[in-house]
Design a protein around this motif. Structure first.
Motif, PDB file in Angstrom:
ATOM      1  N   MET A   1      55.220  63.847  29.607  1.00 32.43           N
ATOM      2  CA  MET A   1      54.056  63.506  28.770  1.00 32.43           C
ATOM      3  C   MET A   1      52.586  64.505  29.874  1.00 32.43           C
ATOM      4  N   ALA A   2      52.176  65.381  28.700  1.00 35.48           N
ATOM      5  CA  ALA A   2      50.921  65.842  29.307  1.00 35.48           C
ATOM      6  C   ALA A   2      49.843  64.905  29.961  1.00 35.48           C
ATOM      7  N   ASN A   3      48.995  65.358  30.895  1.00 36.64           N
ATOM      8  CA  ASN A   3      48.466  64.606  31.274  1.00 36.64           C
ATOM      9  C   ASN A   3      46.815  64.847  30.883  1.00 36.64           C
ATOM     10  N   HIS A   4      46.224  65.805  30.280  1.00 32.86           N
ATOM     11  CA  HIS A   4      45.466  66.261  30.106  1.00 32.86           C
ATOM     12  C   HIS A   4      44.755  65.771  28.392  1.00 32.86           C
ATOM     13  N   LYS A   5      43.618  65.892  28.472  1.00 35.15           N
ATOM     14  CA  LYS A   5      43.515  65.982  26.407  1.00 35.15           C
ATOM     15  C   LYS A   5      44.205  67.167  25.921  1.00 35.15           C
ATOM     16  N   SER A   6      43.713  67.971  26.987  1.00 36.38           N
ATOM     17  CA  SER A   6      43.079  69.437  26.480  1.00 36.38           C
ATOM     18  C   SER A   6      45.101  69.859  25.660  1.00 36.38           C
ATOM     19  N   SER A   7      45.078  69.468  26.953  1.00 40.22           N
ATOM     20  CA  SER A   7      47.056  69.902  26.698  1.00 40.22           C
ATOM     21  C   SER A   7      47.463  68.702  25.784  1.00 40.22           C
ATOM     22  N   VAL A   8      47.337  68.363  25.211  1.00 38.70           N
ATOM     23  CA  VAL A   8      47.787  67.289  24.115  1.00 38.70           C
ATOM     24  C   VAL A   8      47.183  67.914  22.613  1.00 38.70           C
ATOM     25  N   LYS A   9      46.084  68.300  23.058  1.00 46.39           N
ATOM     26  CA  LYS A   9      45.500  69.000  22.381  1.00 46.39           C
ATOM     27  C   LYS A   9      45.962  70.114  21.622  1.00 46.39           C
ATOM     28  N   ARG A  10      46.735  71.124  22.921  1.00 39.51           N
ATOM     29  CA  ARG A  10      47.091  72.716  23.001  1.00 39.51           C
ATOM     30  C   ARG A  10      48.925  71.653  22.089  1.00 39.51           C
ATOM     31  N   ILE A  11      49.265  70.912  22.661  1.00 44.36           N
ATOM     32  CA  ILE A  11      50.991  70.596  22.260  1.00 44.36           C
ATOM     33  C   ILE A  11      50.450  70.611  20.314  1.00 44.36           C
ATOM     34  N   ARG A  12      49.848  69.224  20.147  1.00 45.42           N
ATOM     35  CA  ARG A  12      49.281  69.581  18.761  1.00 45.42           C
ATOM     36  C   ARG A  12      49.596  70.805  17.777  1.00 45.42           C
ATOM     37  N   GLN A  13      48.215  71.865  18.729  1.00 42.38           N
ATOM     38  CA  GLN A  13      48.278  72.735  17.651  1.00 42.38           C
ATOM     39  C   GLN A  13      49.273  74.096  17.588  1.00 42.38           C
ATOM     40  N   GLU A  14      49.767  73.750  18.573  1.00 47.28           N
ATOM     41  CA  GLU A  14      51.542  74.863  19.107  1.00 47.28           C
ATOM     42  C   GLU A  14      52.266  74.583  18.305  1.00 47.28           C
ATOM     43  N   GLU A  15      52.288  73.073  17.718  1.00 44.82           N
ATOM     44  CA  GLU A  15      53.513  72.477  16.395  1.00 44.82           C
ATOM     45  C   GLU A  15      53.257  72.731  15.608  1.00 44.82           C
ATOM     46  N   LYS A  16      51.720  72.731  15.218  1.00 40.89           N
ATOM     47  CA  LYS A  16      51.182  73.351  13.500  1.00 40.89           C
ATOM     48  C   LYS A  16      51.179  74.724  13.390  1.00 40.89           C
ATOM     49  N   ARG A  17      51.021  75.714  14.721  1.00 41.85           N
ATOM     50  CA  ARG A  17      52.000  77.419  13.973  1.00 41.85           C
ATOM     51  C   ARG A  17      52.709  77.668  14.329  1.00 41.85           C
ATOM     52  N   ARG A  18      53.611  76.938  14.616  1.00 43.24           N
ATOM     53  CA  ARG A  18      55.112  77.147  15.079  1.00 43.24           C
ATOM     54  C   ARG A  18      55.708  76.398  13.354  1.00 43.24           C
ATOM     55  N   LEU A  19      55.153  75.773  13.555  1.00 43.17           N
ATOM     56  CA  LEU A  19      56.017  74.950  11.504  1.00 43.17           C
ATOM     57  C   LEU A  19      55.258  76.157  10.225  1.00 43.17           C
ATOM     58  N   HIS A  20      53.976  76.554  10.686  1.00 45.06           N
ATOM     59  CA  HIS A  20      53.468  77.890   9.832  1.00 45.06           C
ATOM     60  C   HIS A  20      54.057  79.055   9.758  1.00 45.06           C
ATOM     61  N   ASN A  21      53.943  79.493  10.911  1.00 42.00           N
ATOM     62  CA  ASN A  21      55.218  80.812  11.227  1.00 42.00           C
ATOM     63  C   ASN A  21      56.808  80.699  10.844  1.00 42.00           C
ATOM     64  N   ARG A  22      57.095  80.014  11.253  1.00 43.62           N
ATOM     65  CA  ARG A  22      58.358  79.222  10.329  1.00 43.62           C
ATOM     66  C   ARG A  22      58.271  79.465   9.183  1.00 43.62           C
ATOM     67  N   TYR A  23      57.257  78.595   8.525  1.00 42.98           N
ATOM     68  CA  TYR A  23      57.703  79.374   6.972  1.00 42.98           C
ATOM     69  C   TYR A  23      57.229  80.483   6.422  1.00 42.98           C
ATOM     70  N   TYR A  24      56.500  81.542   7.359  1.00 47.35           N
ATOM     71  CA  TYR A  24      56.345  82.271   6.262  1.00 47.35           C
ATOM     72  C   TYR A  24      57.372  83.576   6.950  1.00 47.35           C
ATOM     73  N   ALA A  25      57.565  83.662   8.250  1.00 44.92           N
ATOM     74  CA  ALA A  25      58.942  84.386   8.055  1.00 44.92           C
ATOM     75  C   ALA A  25      59.805  83.910   7.599  1.00 44.92           C
ATOM     76  N   LYS A  26      60.773  82.834   7.560  1.00 44.27           N
ATOM     77  CA  LYS A  26      61.568  82.381   6.229  1.00 44.27           C
ATOM     78  C   LYS A  26      61.575  83.232   4.870  1.00 44.27           C
ATOM     79  N   THR A  27      60.199  82.483   5.005  1.00 39.99           N
ATOM     80  CA  THR A  27      60.151  83.373   3.317  1.00 39.99           C
ATOM     81  C   THR A  27      60.108  84.699   3.014  1.00 39.99           C
ATOM     82  N   MET A  28      59.690  85.096   4.378  1.00 40.15           N
ATOM     83  CA  MET A  28      59.803  86.610   3.945  1.00 40.15           C
ATOM     84  C   MET A  28      61.043  87.367   4.130  1.00 40.15           C
ATOM     85  N   ARG A  29      62.395  86.670   5.117  1.00 30.90           N
ATOM     86  CA  ARG A  29      63.681  86.686   5.153  1.00 30.90           C
ATOM     87  C   ARG A  29      64.096  85.925   3.943  1.00 30.90           C
TER      88      ARG A  29
END
Length: 84
Positions: free
Chosen positions: A1-29
């Motif tokens: 697990m991440a040791n810093h608050k900023s790392s935890v936030k970064r993980i949250r943001q990246e997961e949110k972006r990943r899901l967002h990008n996956r949705y639009y990429a799949k819609t395009m395909r």
């Protein structure tokens, strides 16, 4: 697990972006797949501008590479022109 608050936030943001990008990429395909499955030239011609717009938007925000968008648009245009 991440040791810093900023790392935890970064993980949250990246997961949110990943899901967002996956949705639009799949819609395009799916849109490209639907256009390729069309055998009626008039219907394909009507569908093409919306697919083209989607590809341009996704390339603009780096969800897909700009050359990939260009290649897809080119191949779809060739496909539509070959329809009789």
């Amino acid at each position: 697990m991440a040791n810093h608050k900023s790392s935890v936030k970064r993980i949250r943001q990246e997961e949110k972006r990943r899901l967002h990008n996956r949705y639009y990429a799949k819609t395009m395909r799916n849109a490209v797949r639907k256009l390729r499955a069309t055998t009626d030239k008039a219907e394909a011609t009507a569908m093409y501008p919306s697919v083209q717009k989607m590809l341009d938007k996704l390339a603009k925000v780096n969800i897909i590479h700009k050359n990939k968008a260009a290649n897809l648009k080119s191949k779809l245009a060739v496909y539509i022109n070959k329809l009789g």
